[in-house]
Design a protein around this motif. Structure first.
Motif: not given
Length: 188
Positions: A81-82, A127-129, A135-137, A154-156
């Motif tokens: 992400f950085k 797309l990666a974000i 899907f991330h835990d 909501i974040l999406l």
């Protein structure tokens, strides 16, 4: 019957067809203009968290955002992400005023290729974000991430415009007659 001027009918059609493109250009200009302060004041903070460059009000705004919308990526960004934030700082940010100018002016065909590159790049990163959000835990994140499907959506929704507008830019550059028109040269 009514007299026709050469190209008069086509001129009206051209104006009617150009109107939706002109509205899109205004949307794109607003997108790029608004992106400048957002990038400078909010998005770059995770790269320089301890540098003391930002006033307390802006760091508190980022913290409020991250807690309210459960976005740990902005408080403790993963390395991938950085890398996207670095791209935003060094590739996208210099492009924002150029693109804003081109779309405010309208009909600047020279922006086509840079806009295609920009929009393809941003859509790929988004797309990666978005996949990470879905899907991330986040249960092991130091900062609270989305736990429920509703929180993830909501974040999406916060990130989605940064996918949708670049896709709209891409499709406009690829399929709009105004930007995709090839002028034929007259043979001598």
């Amino acid at each position: 019957g009514p007299s026709r001027t050469p190209g008069g009918r086509r001129g009206l059609c051209g104006a009617a067809m150009a109107a939706p493109t002109r509205l899109l250009e205004w949307l794109f200009a607003l997108y790029f203009l608004s992106h400048i302060p957002i990038t400078l004041m909010i998005d770059l903070q995770p790269l320089l968290p301890a540098a003391g460059l930002y006033p307390e009000s802006l760091t508190e705004l980022l913290q409020w955002y991250a807690v309210t919308f459960r976005d740990p990526m902005m408080m403790q960004p993963p390395e991938w992400f950085k890398s996207f934030i670095f791209c935003e700082a060094f590739l996208q940010l210099p492009f924002f005023p150029v693109a804003a100018y081109a779309f405010l002016k309208g009909g600047c065909r020279w922006i086509r290729t840079p806009a295609i590159i920009y929009s393809s790049h941003v859509a790929t990163t988004l797309l990666a974000i978005l996949a990470h959000i879905l899907f991330h835990d986040f249960s092991k994140s130091e900062h609270s991430g989305p736990q429920t499907q509703r929180e993830r959506l909501i974040l999406l929704s916060i990130y989605a415009p940064y996918l949708l507008i670049p896709l709209l830019i891409l499709f406009t550059m690829l399929f709009s007659r105004q930007y995709n028109h090839v002028e034929k040269r007259k043979k001598k």
